[in-house]
Design a protein around this motif. Structure first.
Motif, PDB file in Angstrom:
ATOM      1  N   MET A 182       0.848  -1.228  -0.030  1.00 20.64           N
ATOM      2  CA  MET A 182      -0.138  -0.127  -0.042  1.00 20.64           C
ATOM      3  C   MET A 182       0.955   1.302   0.076  1.00 20.64           C
ATOM      4  SD  MET A 182      -3.171  -0.881   0.152  1.00 20.64           S
ATOM      5  CE  MET A 182      -3.926   0.607   1.049  1.00 20.64           C
ATOM      6  N   THR A 183       0.147   2.446  -0.240  1.00 24.85           N
ATOM      7  CA  THR A 183       1.014   3.675  -0.382  1.00 24.85           C
ATOM      8  C   THR A 183      -0.115   4.544   0.450  1.00 24.85           C
ATOM      9  OG1 THR A 183      -0.118   4.503  -2.433  1.00 24.85           O
ATOM     10  CG2 THR A 183       2.075   3.221  -2.656  1.00 24.85           C
ATOM     11  N   PHE A 184       0.398   5.816   0.770  1.00 21.27           N
ATOM     12  CA  PHE A 184      -0.294   6.724   1.336  1.00 21.27           C
ATOM     13  C   PHE A 184      -0.288   7.934   0.279  1.00 21.27           C
ATOM     14  CE2 PHE A 184       1.234   5.255   5.632  1.00 21.27           C
ATOM     15  CZ  PHE A 184       0.201   4.801   5.863  1.00 21.27           C
ATOM     16  N   ARG A 185      -0.416   7.618  -1.090  1.00 20.88           N
ATOM     17  CA  ARG A 185      -0.343   8.505  -2.188  1.00 20.88           C
ATOM     18  C   ARG A 185      -1.131   9.559  -1.795  1.00 20.88           C
ATOM     19  NH1 ARG A 185       1.777   9.049  -7.023  1.00 20.88           N
ATOM     20  NH2 ARG A 185       0.636  10.318  -8.507  1.00 20.88           N
ATOM     21  N   GLN A 186      -2.491   9.612  -1.688  1.00 21.62           N
ATOM     22  CA  GLN A 186      -3.422  10.430  -1.866  1.00 21.62           C
ATOM     23  C   GLN A 186      -3.561  11.126  -0.349  1.00 21.62           C
ATOM     24  OE1 GLN A 186      -6.922  10.388  -3.980  1.00 21.62           O
ATOM     25  NE2 GLN A 186      -6.137   8.842  -5.647  1.00 21.62           N
ATOM     26  N   LYS A 187      -2.955  10.352   0.597  1.00 22.21           N
ATOM     27  CA  LYS A 187      -2.881  10.767   1.978  1.00 22.21           C
ATOM     28  C   LYS A 187      -4.271  10.595   2.793  1.00 22.21           C
ATOM     29  CE  LYS A 187       0.812  14.096   1.152  1.00 22.21           C
ATOM     30  NZ  LYS A 187       1.617  15.301   1.503  1.00 22.21           N
ATOM     31  N   ARG A 188      -5.270  10.623   2.204  1.00 21.79           N
ATOM     32  CA  ARG A 188      -6.652  10.712   2.875  1.00 21.79           C
ATOM     33  C   ARG A 188      -6.845   9.251   3.589  1.00 21.79           C
ATOM     34  NH1 ARG A 188     -11.549  14.093   0.307  1.00 21.79           N
ATOM     35  NH2 ARG A 188     -12.669  12.161   1.262  1.00 21.79           N
ATOM     36  N   ALA A 189      -7.383   9.284   4.723  1.00 21.87           N
ATOM     37  CA  ALA A 189      -7.444   8.129   5.554  1.00 21.87           C
ATOM     38  C   ALA A 189      -8.364   7.320   4.941  1.00 21.87           C
ATOM     39  CB  ALA A 189      -8.030   8.527   6.970  1.00 21.87           C
ATOM     40  N   ASP A 190      -9.593   7.959   4.262  1.00 18.98           N
ATOM     41  CA  ASP A 190     -10.692   7.143   3.625  1.00 18.98           C
ATOM     42  C   ASP A 190     -10.250   6.346   2.526  1.00 18.98           C
ATOM     43  OD1 ASP A 190     -10.701   9.751   2.787  1.00 18.98           O
ATOM     44  OD2 ASP A 190     -12.354   9.315   1.465  1.00 18.98           O
ATOM     45  N   ILE A 191      -9.400   6.962   1.782  1.00 19.40           N
ATOM     46  CA  ILE A 191      -9.146   6.124   0.542  1.00 19.40           C
ATOM     47  C   ILE A 191      -8.016   5.231   0.796  1.00 19.40           C
ATOM     48  CG2 ILE A 191      -7.470   6.719  -1.316  1.00 19.40           C
ATOM     49  CD1 ILE A 191      -8.712   9.331  -1.605  1.00 19.40           C
ATOM     50  N   PHE A 192      -7.409   5.323   1.862  1.00 20.54           N
ATOM     51  CA  PHE A 192      -6.204   4.415   2.314  1.00 20.54           C
ATOM     52  C   PHE A 192      -7.018   2.924   2.657  1.00 20.54           C
ATOM     53  CE2 PHE A 192      -4.237   1.930   5.696  1.00 20.54           C
ATOM     54  CZ  PHE A 192      -2.946   1.490   5.013  1.00 20.54           C
ATOM     55  N   TRP A 193      -7.968   3.085   3.552  1.00 22.91           N
ATOM     56  CA  TRP A 193      -8.678   2.204   4.244  1.00 22.91           C
ATOM     57  C   TRP A 193      -9.754   1.299   3.168  1.00 22.91           C
ATOM     58  CZ3 TRP A 193      -6.907   0.058   8.215  1.00 22.91           C
ATOM     59  CH2 TRP A 193      -6.049   0.637   9.215  1.00 22.91           C
ATOM     60  N   PHE A 194     -10.248   2.294   2.512  1.00 22.29           N
ATOM     61  CA  PHE A 194     -10.950   1.658   1.160  1.00 22.29           C
ATOM     62  C   PHE A 194      -9.865   0.853   0.393  1.00 22.29           C
ATOM     63  CE2 PHE A 194     -12.691   1.536  -3.057  1.00 22.29           C
ATOM     64  CZ  PHE A 194     -14.031   1.245  -2.540  1.00 22.29           C
ATOM     65  N   THR A 195      -9.008   1.175  -0.054  1.00 20.10           N
ATOM     66  CA  THR A 195      -8.082   0.421  -1.065  1.00 20.10           C
ATOM     67  C   THR A 195      -7.534  -0.564   0.068  1.00 20.10           C
ATOM     68  OG1 THR A 195      -7.273   2.664  -1.965  1.00 20.10           O
ATOM     69  CG2 THR A 195      -5.963   0.807  -2.201  1.00 20.10           C
ATOM     70  N   LEU A 196      -7.183  -0.511   0.933  1.00 18.67           N
ATOM     71  CA  LEU A 196      -6.712  -1.759   1.808  1.00 18.67           C
ATOM     72  C   LEU A 196      -7.700  -2.780   1.715  1.00 18.67           C
ATOM     73  CD1 LEU A 196      -4.871  -2.990   3.575  1.00 18.67           C
ATOM     74  CD2 LEU A 196      -5.972  -1.889   5.706  1.00 18.67           C
ATOM     75  N   PHE A 197      -9.021  -2.510   1.991  1.00 19.37           N
ATOM     76  CA  PHE A 197     -10.024  -3.632   1.826  1.00 19.37           C
ATOM     77  C   PHE A 197     -10.286  -4.162   0.365  1.00 19.37           C
ATOM     78  CE2 PHE A 197     -10.711  -2.584   6.304  1.00 19.37           C
ATOM     79  CZ  PHE A 197     -11.245  -4.098   6.705  1.00 19.37           C
ATOM     80  N   HIS A 198      -9.999  -3.272  -0.593  1.00 14.75           N
ATOM     81  CA  HIS A 198     -10.106  -3.497  -1.734  1.00 14.75           C
ATOM     82  C   HIS A 198      -9.074  -4.764  -2.016  1.00 14.75           C
ATOM     83  CE1 HIS A 198     -10.829  -2.483  -6.120  1.00 14.75           C
ATOM     84  NE2 HIS A 198      -9.521  -2.728  -6.369  1.00 14.75           N
ATOM     85  N   GLU A 199      -7.715  -4.408  -1.615  1.00 12.81           N
ATOM     86  CA  GLU A 199      -6.797  -5.175  -1.905  1.00 12.81           C
ATOM     87  C   GLU A 199      -7.061  -6.613  -1.188  1.00 12.81           C
ATOM     88  OE1 GLU A 199      -4.580  -4.726  -3.980  1.00 12.81           O
ATOM     89  OE2 GLU A 199      -5.382  -2.457  -4.061  1.00 12.81           O
ATOM     90  N   ILE A 200      -7.669  -6.638   0.017  1.00 14.81           N
ATOM     91  CA  ILE A 200      -8.116  -8.027   0.580  1.00 14.81           C
ATOM     92  C   ILE A 200      -9.135  -8.722  -0.168  1.00 14.81           C
ATOM     93  CG2 ILE A 200      -9.446  -8.659   2.740  1.00 14.81           C
ATOM     94  CD1 ILE A 200      -8.167  -6.516   4.347  1.00 14.81           C
TER      95      ILE A 200
END
Length: 360
Positions: A249-267
């Protein structure tokens, strides 16, 4: 390697010449003892011809020096000559690529994935080994081939993307994971998804460590990699030939909502079996697999029915958002981001509540 000059590369003929001088043996005598022509002896001594395996064996009989010695000298000469020529014939294209990857290479050195050399040419040779490619200029062909699938038409730099993916692999290699079958990995991962979701409530420096622990217990290496200009990557997932799965994962867009959504997307990609081929998630990608992963992420972070009931009430006050988020065990920023994406809120609403993460 940098201190090696052409004159220092010793041809085995020079060693043979020294042996003859020590034994006071003429070229003619050696020719008779080895059964070759005097001209052949002369060309070897003058470093015009190499010592073949056959001739090395003849020298063993004539001089009582093992054939392996001569074969070894020839192999050493060939290798050093090749390395010298390779070092001094690097294409201007590869030099340009190396300079372009300045930030990525700096990160590679800082993390000691490869040693640092004094000259740019030596760095390029080391990078070729690190990237497992004979010439850096061939990277775009590899990125576009079936061996490296980029599931998008997004605008990216193939060199940066390739380097970023290799960095992810290097980071994951340092993480120890439980050895589980893929079926058991999926079962355990599904079980701990609620715990993973709760980590959104922790500060950035704390949840990274906990995420690595949780994923490692599922047999998955989880890493946070820096984002680089030219690789608009949110995350990626891959299962290697040895069965080890990496979620990066990256913190590219820095927004917490995007990070956690992407994380579960990868899961979701892992649970759905998409990790059997490399899946790279960019900032904008849409296809059936991505949409299926999106749906899993949405419903994992926020219960589907509860969310629908919440939006039906049309009460999007900050207090209401915080209260609902508490019930869902998520950061309010995650709910706000979802409401903004679904157009129930403007993107400019509640800017102070949009948690920001520090990019690596």
């Amino acid at each position: 390697m940098s201190g090696l000059s052409r004159e220092m590369i010793i041809h085995p003929g020079e060693t043979l010449r020294e042996v003859l001088e020590e034994r006071n043996m003429s070229q003619q005598e050696l020719a008779i003892r080895t059964g070759v022509t005097p001209k052949h002896i002369s060309t070897v001594l003058n470093e015009e011809k190499n010592i073949s395996v056959s001739f090395a064996k003849k020298l063993e009989y004539a001089l009582n020096i093992d054939a392996e010695f001569w074969i070894g000298l020839q192999a050493l000469y060939d290798r050093e000559l090749f390395e010298f020529d390779e070092l001094h014939n690097i294409s201007t294209e590869d030099i340009s690529i190396c300079k372009k990857l300045k930030d990525e290479i700096t990160f590679i050195y800082q993390n000691e994935f490869i040693p640092k050399f004094d000259t740019l040419e030596e760095q390029i040779l080391e990078l070729r080994k690190y990237f497992n490619i004979s010439e850096l200029k061939a990277i775009p062909s590899l990125v576009s081939s079936g061996a490296f699938r980029a599931q998008t038409s997004a605008n990216y730099d193939p060199y940066v993307l390739f380097a970023w993916q290799r960095i992810c692999e290097s980071l994951s290699e340092r993480i120890k994971t439980e050895e589980l079958s893929q079926a058991n990995q999926i079962t355990k991962l599904i079980e701990i998804c609620p715990k993973i979701k709760e980590l959104s409530l922790l500060p950035q420096e704390q949840f990274i460590t906990k995420l690595q622990e949780y994923f490692s217990s599922c047999g998955i290496a989880f890493v946070i990699a820096p984002s680089f200009k030219g690789a608009p990557v949110q995350g990626y997932i891959k299962t290697a030939q040895d069965g080890k799965t990496t979620i990066c994962m990256t913190f590219r867009q820095k927004r917490a909502d995007i990070f956690w959504f992407t994380l579960f997307h990868e899961i979701a990609h892992f649970i759905n079996g998409d990790s059997k081929q490399m899946f790279i998630d960019f900032e904008s990608t849409e296809n059936s697999r991505e949409l299926r992963a999106d749906l899993f992420a949405q419903n994992s972070l926020i219960e589907k029915e509860a969310y629908q009931n919440f939006v039906n009430e049309q009460n999007f006050s900050l207090n209401s958002i915080k209260e609902f988020s508490k019930k869902q065990n998520i950061l309010p920023a995650i709910l706000i981001g979802r409401l903004q994406k679904d157009a129930y809120l403007k993107w400019s609403d509640y800017p102070e509540q949009i948690a920001k993460y520090e990019n690596l």
